[in-house]
Design an enzyme around this catalytic site. Structure first.
Site, PDB file in Angstrom:
ATOM      1  N   GLY A  15       0.772  -1.241   0.000  1.00  0.00           N
ATOM      2  CA  GLY A  15       0.000   0.000   0.000  1.00  0.00           C
ATOM      3  C   GLY A  15       0.802   1.288   0.000  1.00  0.00           C
ATOM      4  N   SER A  16       2.086   1.233  -0.411  1.00  0.00           N
ATOM      5  CA  SER A  16       2.860   2.486  -0.397  1.00  0.00           C
ATOM      6  C   SER A  16       2.367   3.463  -1.468  1.00  0.00           C
ATOM      7  CB  SER A  16       4.362   2.215  -0.548  1.00  0.00           C
ATOM      8  OG  SER A  16       4.667   1.750  -1.831  1.00  0.00           O
ATOM      9  N   MET A  84      -3.422  -7.334  -6.953  1.00  0.00           N
ATOM     10  CA  MET A  84      -2.739  -8.484  -7.538  1.00  0.00           C
ATOM     11  C   MET A  84      -3.672  -9.504  -8.198  1.00  0.00           C
ATOM     12  SD  MET A  84       0.202  -7.498  -7.114  1.00  0.00           S
ATOM     13  CE  MET A  84       1.188  -8.889  -7.620  1.00  0.00           C
ATOM     14  N   LEU A  87      -8.366  -8.730 -13.367  1.00  0.00           N
ATOM     15  CA  LEU A  87      -9.800  -8.430 -13.426  1.00  0.00           C
ATOM     16  C   LEU A  87     -10.411  -9.005 -14.698  1.00  0.00           C
ATOM     17  CD1 LEU A  87      -9.342  -4.781 -12.187  1.00  0.00           C
ATOM     18  CD2 LEU A  87     -10.545  -6.595 -10.933  1.00  0.00           C
ATOM     19  N   ASN A 101      -3.688   2.065 -13.622  1.00  0.00           N
ATOM     20  CA  ASN A 101      -2.801   1.153 -12.893  1.00  0.00           C
ATOM     21  C   ASN A 101      -1.386   1.703 -12.936  1.00  0.00           C
ATOM     22  OD1 ASN A 101      -1.926  -1.327 -11.650  1.00  0.00           O
ATOM     23  ND2 ASN A 101      -1.207  -2.018 -13.654  1.00  0.00           N
ATOM     24  N   HIS A 103       2.698   0.487 -12.944  1.00  0.00           N
ATOM     25  CA  HIS A 103       3.521  -0.695 -13.221  1.00  0.00           C
ATOM     26  C   HIS A 103       5.002  -0.310 -13.135  1.00  0.00           C
ATOM     27  CE1 HIS A 103       4.428  -4.628 -14.836  1.00  0.00           C
ATOM     28  NE2 HIS A 103       5.338  -4.035 -15.591  1.00  0.00           N
ATOM     29  N   GLU A 136      -8.353  -4.776 -21.224  1.00  0.00           N
ATOM     30  CA  GLU A 136      -8.465  -6.209 -20.974  1.00  0.00           C
ATOM     31  C   GLU A 136      -7.100  -6.904 -20.982  1.00  0.00           C
ATOM     32  OE1 GLU A 136     -10.858  -9.792 -22.873  1.00  0.00           O
ATOM     33  OE2 GLU A 136     -11.692  -7.820 -23.319  1.00  0.00           O
ATOM     34  N   VAL A 138      -3.449  -7.360 -19.992  1.00  0.00           N
ATOM     35  CA  VAL A 138      -2.746  -6.917 -18.784  1.00  0.00           C
ATOM     36  C   VAL A 138      -1.521  -6.056 -19.137  1.00  0.00           C
ATOM     37  CG1 VAL A 138      -1.477  -7.734 -16.746  1.00  0.00           C
ATOM     38  CG2 VAL A 138      -3.547  -8.913 -17.490  1.00  0.00           C
ATOM     39  N   ASP A 139      -1.368  -4.933 -18.418  1.00  0.00           N
ATOM     40  CA  ASP A 139      -0.217  -4.029 -18.566  1.00  0.00           C
ATOM     41  C   ASP A 139      -0.056  -3.493 -19.991  1.00  0.00           C
ATOM     42  OD1 ASP A 139       0.370  -4.425 -15.875  1.00  0.00           O
ATOM     43  OD2 ASP A 139       1.756  -6.065 -16.279  1.00  0.00           O
TER      44      ASP A 139
HETATM   45  C1  GRF Z   1       4.241  -1.423  -7.187  1.00  0.00           C
HETATM   46  O1  GRF Z   1       5.570  -1.690  -7.566  1.00  0.00           O
HETATM   47  C2  GRF Z   1       3.364  -1.280  -8.385  1.00  0.00           C
HETATM   48  O2  GRF Z   1       4.013  -0.761  -9.493  1.00  0.00           O
HETATM   49  C3  GRF Z   1       2.970  -2.713  -8.668  1.00  0.00           C
HETATM   50  O3  GRF Z   1       2.815  -3.295  -7.397  1.00  0.00           O
HETATM   51  C4  GRF Z   1       3.628  -2.617  -6.454  1.00  0.00           C
HETATM   52  C5  GRF Z   1       2.746  -2.187  -5.321  1.00  0.00           C
HETATM   53  O4  GRF Z   1       3.461  -1.617  -4.244  1.00  0.00           O
HETATM   54  N1  GRF Z   1       1.783  -2.754  -9.494  1.00  0.00           N
HETATM   55  P1  GRF Z   1       2.682  -0.924  -3.052  1.00  0.00           P
HETATM   56  O5  GRF Z   1       1.679  -1.947  -2.521  1.00  0.00           O
HETATM   57  O6  GRF Z   1       2.004   0.299  -3.582  1.00  0.00           O
HETATM   58  O7  GRF Z   1       3.728  -0.597  -2.028  1.00  0.00           O
END
Ligand code: GRF
Length: 184
Positions: A15-16, A84, A87, A101, A103, A136, A138-139
Site C-alpha cells: 500500500g505504499s 494483484m 480483473l 494502474n 507498473h 483487458e 494486462v499491462d
Molecule cells: C508497485 O511496484 C506497483 O508498481 C505494482 O505493485 C507494487 C505495489 O506496491 N503494481 P505498493 O503496494 O504500492 O507498495
C-alpha cells in the site's frame, strides 16, 4: 470551487502507492479525495495504513462484490495500486476509461509480475515506471505518464527497487492530476 475528483483505490499488499496518493490529496498537491480503499486481501498492510490515515476501507475478496461497491459509490476514477488479481473482461468493460494502474517498468517493456527483477537481470541501462489506463490485456492500456529510472553499475536489485518505488510515489499522484486537468 471545483468539486474534487473522487477516487477509489484497489490494493492487495503493502500500500505504499495508496499512501502516496492519500498524502498528495491531503497536502492538496492533487484536486482529489480518496473515498474508499478496497483490498481483496484481509491481511494487506495497506489496510493498516488506510486506518491510520482515516480513510474508509473494505475487504472484498470477490470481484462481483467490488463491482457492486464501486457502482454504489460512483468514484470518478479507480486506481489500482498493487492490486494483484487479474480483473475479468466484464469488470474492465464496466469501468472502461475510469480505471488506471501503476507498473514498475517502462511499458511495453517488462510487463507482468517480475518487472523490476527482469529489468535488473537483463542488465538494461534504464527502466522506469508507468501509469496507464486498464484494458483487458494486462499491462497494455494507453499510457498516461512514464518516468525513467537509470540502472547504475553499482545497483543491487534492492537499491533499484527503492528508486523505482520513489519514482512511483511521484508519478502516480502526477498522473491523477493530469487526468483532472484534462477533464476540466
Ligand atoms: C508497485 O511496484 C506497483 O508498481 C505494482 O505493485 C507494487 C505495489 O506496491 N503494481 P505498493 O503496494 O504500492 O507498495
Amino acid at each position: 470551487m471545483k468539486a474534487k475528483l473522487k477516487l477509489a483505490i484497489l490494493v492487495s499488499g503493502n500500500g505504499s502507492n495508496m499512501e502516496a496518493i492519500i498524502r498528495a490529496c491531503a497536502q492538496k498537491q492533487i484536486d482529489a479525495e480518496v473515498m474508499i480503499v478496497i483490498s481483496n486481501n484481509p491481511k494487506a498492510y495497506a489496510l493498516t495504513r488506510a486506518k491510520k490515515l482515516n480513510i474508509p476501507f473494505e475487504v472484498l475478496k470477490d470481484e462481483t462484490e467490488i463491482a457492486k461497491t464501486l457502482q454504489k459509490l460512483q468514484p470518478d476514477l479507480i486506481c489500482l495500486a498493487g492490486f494483484m488479481k487479474i480483473l475479468s473482461a466484464q469488470f474492465v468493460k464496466t469501468f472502461s476509461g475510469k480505471m488506471i494502474n501503476i507498473h514498475p517498468s517502462l511499458l511495453p517493456q517488462f510487463p507482468g509480475m517480475h518487472a523490476i527483477t527482469q529489468a535488473f537481470q537483463a542488465r538494461a541501462k534504464e527502466t522506469g515506471v508507468t501509469v496507464h489506463y486498464v484494458t483487458e490485456e494486462v499491462d497494455a492500456g494507453p499510457i498516461l505518464l512514464q518516468e525513467k529510472v537509470a540502472i547504475q553499475a553499482d545497483d543491487t536489485e534492492a537499491s533499484l527497487t527503492e528508486r523505482i518505488h520513489e519514482a512511483e510515489h511521484r508519478i502516480y499522484p502526477a498522473a491523477i492530476q493530469r487526468i483532472i486537468h484534462r477533464s476540466w
